[in-house]
Design a protein around this motif. Structure first.
Motif, mmCIF file in Angstrom:
data_model
loop_
_atom_site.group_PDB
_atom_site.id
_atom_site.type_symbol
_atom_site.label_atom_id
_atom_site.label_comp_id
_atom_site.label_asym_id
_atom_site.label_seq_id
_atom_site.Cartn_x
_atom_site.Cartn_y
_atom_site.Cartn_z
ATOM 1 N N ALA A 148 42.102 31.342 36.703
ATOM 2 C CA ALA A 148 43.371 31.300 37.441
ATOM 3 C C ALA A 148 43.678 29.881 37.919
ATOM 4 O O ALA A 148 44.818 29.422 37.838
ATOM 5 C CB ALA A 148 43.308 32.261 38.624
ATOM 6 N N LEU A 149 42.678 29.175 38.392
ATOM 7 C CA LEU A 149 42.878 27.797 38.848
ATOM 8 C C LEU A 149 43.282 26.886 37.696
ATOM 9 O O LEU A 149 44.013 25.893 37.896
ATOM 10 C CB LEU A 149 41.607 27.274 39.510
ATOM 11 C CG LEU A 149 41.243 27.914 40.858
ATOM 12 C CD1 LEU A 149 39.890 27.412 41.339
ATOM 13 C CD2 LEU A 149 42.333 27.644 41.894
ATOM 14 N N LEU A 150 42.810 27.199 36.482
ATOM 15 C CA LEU A 150 43.159 26.407 35.302
ATOM 16 C C LEU A 150 44.502 26.808 34.708
ATOM 17 O O LEU A 150 44.937 26.244 33.705
ATOM 18 C CB LEU A 150 42.066 26.558 34.233
ATOM 19 C CG LEU A 150 40.699 25.946 34.569
ATOM 20 C CD1 LEU A 150 39.691 26.299 33.496
ATOM 21 C CD2 LEU A 150 40.815 24.426 34.732
ATOM 22 N N GLY A 151 45.150 27.790 35.325
ATOM 23 C CA GLY A 151 46.440 28.240 34.819
ATOM 24 C C GLY A 151 46.348 29.246 33.698
ATOM 25 O O GLY A 151 47.367 29.588 33.093
ATOM 26 N N ARG A 152 45.154 29.737 33.415
ATOM 27 C CA ARG A 152 44.967 30.725 32.344
ATOM 28 C C ARG A 152 45.024 32.129 32.948
ATOM 29 O O ARG A 152 44.049 32.866 33.002
ATOM 30 C CB ARG A 152 43.664 30.476 31.613
ATOM 31 C CG ARG A 152 43.637 29.134 30.875
ATOM 32 C CD ARG A 152 42.456 29.020 29.964
ATOM 33 N NE ARG A 152 42.461 30.104 28.985
ATOM 34 C CZ ARG A 152 41.441 30.340 28.153
ATOM 35 N NH1 ARG A 152 40.377 29.566 28.173
ATOM 36 N NH2 ARG A 152 41.499 31.335 27.298
ATOM 37 N N TYR A 153 46.215 32.487 33.402
ATOM 38 C CA TYR A 153 46.385 33.765 34.095
ATOM 39 C C TYR A 153 46.132 34.951 33.176
ATOM 40 O O TYR A 153 45.588 35.972 33.600
ATOM 41 C CB TYR A 153 47.802 33.849 34.682
ATOM 42 C CG TYR A 153 48.169 32.700 35.572
ATOM 43 C CD1 TYR A 153 47.256 32.182 36.496
ATOM 44 C CD2 TYR A 153 49.430 32.107 35.505
ATOM 45 C CE1 TYR A 153 47.590 31.119 37.314
ATOM 46 C CE2 TYR A 153 49.777 31.045 36.327
ATOM 47 C CZ TYR A 153 48.847 30.554 37.222
ATOM 48 O OH TYR A 153 49.176 29.499 38.027
ATOM 49 N N GLY A 154 46.529 34.829 31.925
ATOM 50 C CA GLY A 154 46.289 35.912 30.983
ATOM 51 C C GLY A 154 44.813 36.115 30.717
ATOM 52 O O GLY A 154 44.325 37.244 30.650
ATOM 53 N N GLY A 155 44.084 35.015 30.561
ATOM 54 C CA GLY A 155 42.639 35.117 30.375
ATOM 55 C C GLY A 155 41.961 35.738 31.578
ATOM 56 O O GLY A 155 41.031 36.538 31.443
ATOM 57 N N ALA A 156 42.437 35.372 32.777
ATOM 58 C CA ALA A 156 41.875 35.959 33.997
ATOM 59 C C ALA A 156 42.120 37.462 34.034
ATOM 60 O O ALA A 156 41.234 38.247 34.394
ATOM 61 C CB ALA A 156 42.487 35.288 35.226
ATOM 62 N N LEU A 157 43.334 37.867 33.638
ATOM 63 C CA LEU A 157 43.667 39.292 33.636
ATOM 64 C C LEU A 157 42.790 40.066 32.656
ATOM 65 O O LEU A 157 42.217 41.110 33.008
ATOM 66 C CB LEU A 157 45.137 39.473 33.266
ATOM 67 C CG LEU A 157 45.602 40.922 33.094
ATOM 68 C CD1 LEU A 157 45.567 41.664 34.422
ATOM 69 C CD2 LEU A 157 47.003 40.974 32.491
ATOM 70 N N LEU A 158 42.672 39.566 31.417
ATOM 71 C CA LEU A 158 41.873 40.275 30.416
ATOM 72 C C LEU A 158 40.402 40.342 30.818
ATOM 73 O O LEU A 158 39.742 41.366 30.619
ATOM 74 C CB LEU A 158 42.015 39.597 29.056
ATOM 75 C CG LEU A 158 43.327 39.832 28.315
ATOM 76 C CD1 LEU A 158 43.315 39.094 26.988
ATOM 77 C CD2 LEU A 158 43.590 41.309 28.094
ATOM 78 N N THR A 159 39.871 39.254 31.361
ATOM 79 C CA THR A 159 38.474 39.249 31.795
ATOM 80 C C THR A 159 38.225 40.323 32.841
ATOM 81 O O THR A 159 37.276 41.116 32.744
ATOM 82 C CB THR A 159 38.091 37.874 32.368
ATOM 83 O OG1 THR A 159 38.229 36.885 31.344
ATOM 84 C CG2 THR A 159 36.661 37.871 32.886
ATOM 85 N N ALA A 160 39.093 40.371 33.855
ATOM 86 C CA ALA A 160 38.925 41.357 34.922
ATOM 87 C C ALA A 160 39.072 42.779 34.401
ATOM 88 O O ALA A 160 38.276 43.668 34.743
ATOM 89 C CB ALA A 160 39.936 41.091 36.038
ATOM 90 N N LEU A 161 40.062 43.004 33.539
ATOM 91 C CA LEU A 161 40.320 44.363 33.068
ATOM 92 C C LEU A 161 39.240 44.868 32.117
ATOM 93 O O LEU A 161 38.832 46.033 32.203
ATOM 94 C CB LEU A 161 41.686 44.424 32.379
ATOM 95 C CG LEU A 161 42.911 44.347 33.290
ATOM 96 C CD1 LEU A 161 44.185 44.414 32.467
ATOM 97 C CD2 LEU A 161 42.891 45.466 34.328
ATOM 98 N N VAL A 162 38.781 44.020 31.201
ATOM 99 C CA VAL A 162 37.751 44.456 30.251
ATOM 100 C C VAL A 162 36.476 44.846 30.988
ATOM 101 O O VAL A 162 35.875 45.889 30.717
ATOM 102 C CB VAL A 162 37.476 43.357 29.215
ATOM 103 C CG1 VAL A 162 36.189 43.658 28.440
ATOM 104 C CG2 VAL A 162 38.632 43.238 28.236
ATOM 105 N N VAL A 163 36.056 44.010 31.941
ATOM 106 C CA VAL A 163 34.818 44.301 32.676
ATOM 107 C C VAL A 163 34.999 45.529 33.564
ATOM 108 O O VAL A 163 34.159 46.446 33.571
ATOM 109 C CB VAL A 163 34.373 43.083 33.500
ATOM 110 C CG1 VAL A 163 33.159 43.441 34.354
ATOM 111 C CG2 VAL A 163 34.049 41.915 32.572
ATOM 112 N N ALA A 164 36.091 45.566 34.331
ATOM 113 C CA ALA A 164 36.302 46.684 35.256
ATOM 114 C C ALA A 164 36.500 48.004 34.519
ATOM 115 O O ALA A 164 35.910 49.034 34.892
ATOM 116 C CB ALA A 164 37.505 46.392 36.149
ATOM 117 N N ALA A 165 37.315 47.990 33.459
ATOM 118 C CA ALA A 165 37.579 49.232 32.729
ATOM 119 C C ALA A 165 36.340 49.708 31.978
ATOM 120 O O ALA A 165 36.031 50.908 31.957
ATOM 121 C CB ALA A 165 38.740 49.027 31.751
#
Length: 219
Positions: free
Chosen positions: A74-91
């Motif tokens: 998120a700090l690097l501006g890769r909001y999509g990567g942050a979203l996918l990382t969180a969702l793949v692990v959590a789901a």
């Protein structure tokens, strides 16, 4: 759309069927014989390696690593990567837990366990599930770069090592680790199919704000 649906439904259905079969006495006996062959290899060094893999993927460590990765992206501006990382692990983690409770397969007998586990649920393996989820998230982040093959190869080795470790420690049957791969594979496919377009837009937005670039996320 039908192909994506099949790639999601087939592994999840296979995981459910395999879990029900694994509860039968005949299947459990076959699992025990295969696990016993792994237990014959027990030695102090291998036990230390297996225990290190266990500790490295305990919930507090996984949450800390995932949170740090999401924050950095998120700090690097890769909001999509942050979203996918969180969702793949959590789901992946959540779905695996649901399968554990629904299948309700006991772990191997306590006398076979080198390190007792507090949870009574054996199928599917939580450690293998979260390891695979993190590896898939890493592959998504490396997508479109020259590092993808290296990340995928190293991740495959790590997942295989974790699967071996869980059987070696006597806390899971071999079928338990296979079930985890099926569950997380199906769930991760659903996340990618459903969220990759949004992730790509978020990454474009992040690049516009930060002036930097990142690997694309394809559907």
């Amino acid at each position: 759309m039908a192909v994506w649906a099949g790639c999601v439904a087939l592994p999840l259905a296979a995981a459910a069927v395999l879990g029900l079969l694994a509860r039968t006495p005949a299947w459990t006996a076959a699992d025990a014989r295969l696990a016993a062959a792994v237990h014959e290899l027990r030695a102090p060094l291998l036990t230390a390696v297996a225990d290190a893999l266990r500790v490295a993927f305990l919930p507090p460590a996984v949450i800390a690593v995932c949170a740090a990765a999401v924050l950095l992206l998120a700090l690097l501006g890769r909001y999509g990567g942050a979203l996918l990382t969180a969702l793949v692990v959590a789901a992946g983690w959540s779905a695996n837990t649901l399968y554990k409770v629904a299948i309700d397969r006991p772990r191997p007998a306590p006398e076979r366990q080198l390190i007792p586990e507090p949870s009574p649920y054996g199928y599917p393996s939580g450690h293998v599930a979260v390891t695979l989820a993190l590896v898939i998230a890493a592959c998504l982040l490396a997508y479109g770069t020259a590092r993808l093959r290296l990340v995928a190869a190293a991740g495959a080795v790590l997942v295989a090592a974790q699967a071996w470790a869980r059987v070696y420690l006597g806390v899971h049957h071999p079928t338990d680790v296979v079930g985890a791969v099926l569950v997380v594979g199906g769930v991760a496919t659903a996340v990618v199919a459903g969220c990759a377009p949004l992730a790509a837009r978020l990454d474009r937005l992040g690049r516009g704000h930060a002036g930097g670039g990142g690997p694309p996320h394809g559907s």
